[in-house]
Structures are given as C-alpha cells and as structure tokens.
Design a protein around this motif. Structure first.
Motif, mmCIF file in Angstrom:
data_model
loop_
_atom_site.group_PDB
_atom_site.id
_atom_site.type_symbol
_atom_site.label_atom_id
_atom_site.label_comp_id
_atom_site.label_asym_id
_atom_site.label_seq_id
_atom_site.Cartn_x
_atom_site.Cartn_y
_atom_site.Cartn_z
ATOM 1 N N UNK A 83 -5.922 -10.654 2.042
ATOM 2 C CA UNK A 83 -6.675 -10.607 0.714
ATOM 3 C C UNK A 83 -5.881 -9.623 -0.187
ATOM 4 N N UNK A 84 -5.387 -8.501 0.486
ATOM 5 C CA UNK A 84 -4.633 -7.553 -0.201
ATOM 6 C C UNK A 84 -3.280 -7.892 -0.842
ATOM 7 N N UNK A 85 -2.603 -8.597 -0.199
ATOM 8 C CA UNK A 85 -1.185 -9.141 -0.762
ATOM 9 C C UNK A 85 -1.573 -9.993 -2.065
ATOM 10 N N UNK A 86 -2.545 -10.899 -1.834
ATOM 11 C CA UNK A 86 -2.894 -11.958 -3.163
ATOM 12 C C UNK A 86 -3.473 -10.878 -4.438
ATOM 13 N N UNK A 87 -4.087 -9.657 -4.084
ATOM 14 C CA UNK A 87 -4.259 -8.863 -5.048
ATOM 15 C C UNK A 87 -3.232 -7.963 -5.501
ATOM 16 N N UNK A 134 0.866 -1.333 0.063
ATOM 17 C CA UNK A 134 0.162 0.090 -0.093
ATOM 18 C C UNK A 134 0.758 1.417 0.031
ATOM 19 N N UNK A 135 1.951 1.372 0.619
ATOM 20 C CA UNK A 135 2.756 2.412 0.793
ATOM 21 C C UNK A 135 3.441 2.883 -0.526
ATOM 22 N N UNK A 136 4.005 1.488 -1.184
ATOM 23 C CA UNK A 136 4.684 1.746 -2.477
ATOM 24 C C UNK A 136 4.128 0.930 -3.560
ATOM 25 N N UNK A 137 3.461 1.322 -4.480
ATOM 26 C CA UNK A 137 2.472 0.483 -5.424
ATOM 27 C C UNK A 137 3.834 -0.341 -6.269
ATOM 28 N N UNK A 138 4.989 0.221 -6.405
ATOM 29 C CA UNK A 138 5.988 -0.548 -7.118
ATOM 30 C C UNK A 138 6.583 -1.917 -6.111
ATOM 31 N N UNK A 139 6.123 -1.998 -4.981
ATOM 32 C CA UNK A 139 6.833 -2.933 -4.206
ATOM 33 C C UNK A 139 6.608 -4.326 -4.495
ATOM 34 N N UNK A 140 5.324 -4.621 -4.895
ATOM 35 C CA UNK A 140 4.940 -5.994 -5.478
ATOM 36 C C UNK A 140 5.924 -6.454 -6.536
ATOM 37 N N UNK A 141 6.229 -5.602 -7.497
ATOM 38 C CA UNK A 141 7.176 -5.799 -8.559
ATOM 39 C C UNK A 141 8.510 -5.672 -8.382
ATOM 40 N N UNK A 142 8.830 -4.913 -7.385
ATOM 41 C CA UNK A 142 10.361 -5.157 -6.962
ATOM 42 C C UNK A 142 10.812 -6.369 -6.234
ATOM 43 N N UNK A 157 -2.664 -21.251 -9.103
ATOM 44 C CA UNK A 157 -3.921 -21.117 -8.435
ATOM 45 C C UNK A 157 -4.209 -19.461 -8.356
ATOM 46 N N UNK A 158 -5.661 -19.467 -8.389
ATOM 47 C CA UNK A 158 -6.076 -17.837 -7.985
ATOM 48 C C UNK A 158 -6.705 -18.136 -6.381
ATOM 49 N N UNK A 159 -5.989 -17.554 -5.795
ATOM 50 C CA UNK A 159 -5.980 -17.424 -4.171
ATOM 51 C C UNK A 159 -6.772 -16.117 -3.622
ATOM 52 N N UNK A 160 -7.715 -16.327 -3.074
ATOM 53 C CA UNK A 160 -8.368 -15.203 -2.457
ATOM 54 C C UNK A 160 -8.672 -15.672 -0.825
ATOM 55 N N UNK A 161 -8.859 -14.763 0.028
ATOM 56 C CA UNK A 161 -8.962 -14.650 1.293
ATOM 57 C C UNK A 161 -10.394 -14.154 1.780
ATOM 58 N N UNK A 162 -11.208 -15.009 2.519
ATOM 59 C CA UNK A 162 -12.469 -14.576 2.954
ATOM 60 C C UNK A 162 -12.404 -13.434 4.227
#
Length: 327
Positions: free
Chosen positions: A179-183, A138-146, A264-269
C-alpha cells in the motif's frame, strides 16, 4: 551500436522463478545488474540468500554482483512462507558457498544509495514482498523519484489470488508495504498474477520438454529449480510452471513483449479479514488518479522463445553444483 544496458537492481525472495529472473538480469546483454537485494518472502531468509549465491554460480558470475540483506520480516506482521509451494526453492541443489558473503550494507540503504547516485537512471525489479521498497521510500522521500522505473510482480487485476481467494502472495505477506509503495509516487509497472501470469506465463509440457532437451547447465538448473513448483501447480490444476518473476524482468528489458497495458489506480487492502492483500485496480471510471501501469497482455510465445534462448547459453557454473547432472 547496441543499446546501453539498463542499470537495475533485483529485489527478491529467491525461490523457483525468482532464480530464473536473476538469470535474466545476469545473462541478458540488455541488463546491467548492479545489485541483488534480499527480502523476506518465499522460503527461509538464509535459504533465500543461499539460493541467490547458487544462481550467481549457475550463471558463471559468482562474486561479480553484490548481494545485500534486507528486511527479514514484513513491516507490521509475522512472516508467511510459501515453502509448501516451492520446497527449498531450488529443488535440493546446493554448493559450497563458504567463502561467499553478502555485503555489510543493508539492502534498504543500498537501494537508496544506488538510486540517488544517478537519479532517473536506476530501475528496480521487485519480485517479492515490497518491504524493502517501502522502507527505502520511507527512509528517503526522494527515492521514488530517483528510481526511473519500478517493475512490481504482485497482485491480481481484480482477479483471484494464489494464497487466499482474494490475494496474491507478495501483496498478502506485506500488504502495508504494498500500500505504501503505491502511494509513494514511483513510476510503477505491475505484472499481475491473474489474469496475466495464468494466461501468458505458464510453461506447459511442450515448453518444459524443449528446455530440458537443450541439455545446457542452465537448462538443467532451470528444470531442477522448477520441479517442486511444477508438482504443486499441477496439483492445483495449473498444467505447467508459472513464471511471473522472470516475465517481470524480461518486460523491463524488452518492452516490445508487451501487447496491452493500461493506466490504473492501484491500492491494497490491509484490514479486511477475508481480503488482506487484495489489490484493487481501478480502470478509470471511479474518479481516482492513475498511479501505475498494469500489464494486461504479453507476447507469450515471444517470452517462451526468449527464455529458452537465454537457457541455451552454454555458460557453466563457476564451481560445482551438487544435484545437477555430471558433465
């Protein structure tokens, strides 16, 4: 030439097998552990921090790896502990840690910085609730790609939970973060509780006896930190100690241990009254794009041999640990 060690951060709620996972990052020559980041989870936050320094000491590396304090509660909910399972997380072991202090930089800022310094190189092993990882994304939109690879210990592959009938502990404690991490778009590999841990990462009597017989300081440390969880596990019908966290770290460093995995597609309730934290893992027949690799089977014997070899290392603690046998 030996392969270049993998630069990584371990994000942890240090208790029992988290300590063993830290030993993997600290002692395996394949690992270049850049930082330890702390997240609210298994036991009280200050206890977790002490346990992290205690493990650094057990590995003979006290003062060598920075410890960063992260989120002290889930994103949207009160903290839930697993102290009924782990006790204090280290079997009553203690040390004089008066001169050891965590870094002033928050764990989320450290994660963002380390990933951005060399994009595509850093891996993260997340073995607690995913609060810090979600906050970094959330803090850095590039984190997931980095981040080159995010290895997550959490969830069950459409199986049973270990804190409720539906949910594994890490996802249950902070389902919104999971949930946010998998998205977020990270390259995620999931090491689930059920069925993988329960079938492949339980150390039974023979394995535990073999480790205890090593009589190294590390083997003594392992036996002590796992004692409370062993008692709990046997009380609920699991004949041994469970080691999903150290398995997660080992699989990052030694992917040859993986025997089967699927996309897999993973989501969290997050909103179900009975299913909070449930991990829905769609295996490709529901029209959902895959967002994670889920490990389905591993070389269990190879993992046990690997961990026993690690614990046979004769390294001694940097300073005395109260509660370990005298030498």
């Amino acid at each position: 030439m030996p392969p270049t060690p993998v630069p990584l951060v371990i994000d942890t709620d240090t208790a029992q097998d988290d300590c063993v996972a830290l030993l993997v990052g600290l002692l395996d020559p394949a690992a270049d552990l850049r930082a330890i980041t702390m997240v609210a989870g298994n036991v009280g936050f200050e206890r977790q921090v002490h346990n992290a320094f205690l493990t650094l000491n057990a590995a003979g590396r006290l003062g060598e790896v920075p410890v960063h304090l992260g989120c002290r509660r889930p994103l949207m909910r009160p903290w839930v502990s697993a102290e009924n399972v782990h006790g204090d997380g280290v079997g009553g072991l203690s040390m004089d840690a008066g001169d050891q202090a965590p870094e002033s930089e928050h764990a989320v800022d450290a994660l963002v910085r380390l990933a951005a310094e060399r994009p595509g190189e850093l891996s993260v092993v997340a073995i607690g609730p995913l609060t810090n990882i979600a906050a970094a994304a959330l803090k850095d939109p590039g984190f997931a790609r980095n981040v080159r690879a995010l290895y997550v210990m959490g969830g069950s592959n459409n199986g049973r939970g270990n804190i409720t009938a539906a949910a594994e502990f890490n996802f249950y404690v902070d389902p919104e973060a999971a949930k946010a991490v998998f998205a977020a778009g990270s390259a995620i590999t999931v090491v689930p509780w059920d069925p993988l841990t329960l079938r492949r990462a339980v150390f039974g009597r023979e394995t535990l006896a073999h480790i205890a017989a090593l009589r190294t300081p590390l083997a003594d440390f392992f036996t002590r930190v796992c004692a409370a969880t062993l008692e709990f596990d046997r009380g609920v019908g699991i004949d041994g100690t469970t080691h999903p966290d150290s398995l997660t770290a080992a699989l990052l460093l030694h992917p040859e241990l993986v025997r089967a995995a699927g996309r897999y597609h993973v989501d969290v309730e997050t909103s179900g009254e009975l299913t909070r934290g449930y991990s829905a893992m769609s295996w490709g027949v529901h029209g959902l794009a895959a967002n994670a690799t889920v490990v389905e089977d591993v070389d269990a014997d190879g993992f046990r041999r690997y961990l026993a070899a690690l614990l046979s290392n004769p390294v001694a603690p940097s300073r005395p640990i109260t509660g370990l046998p005298p030498r």
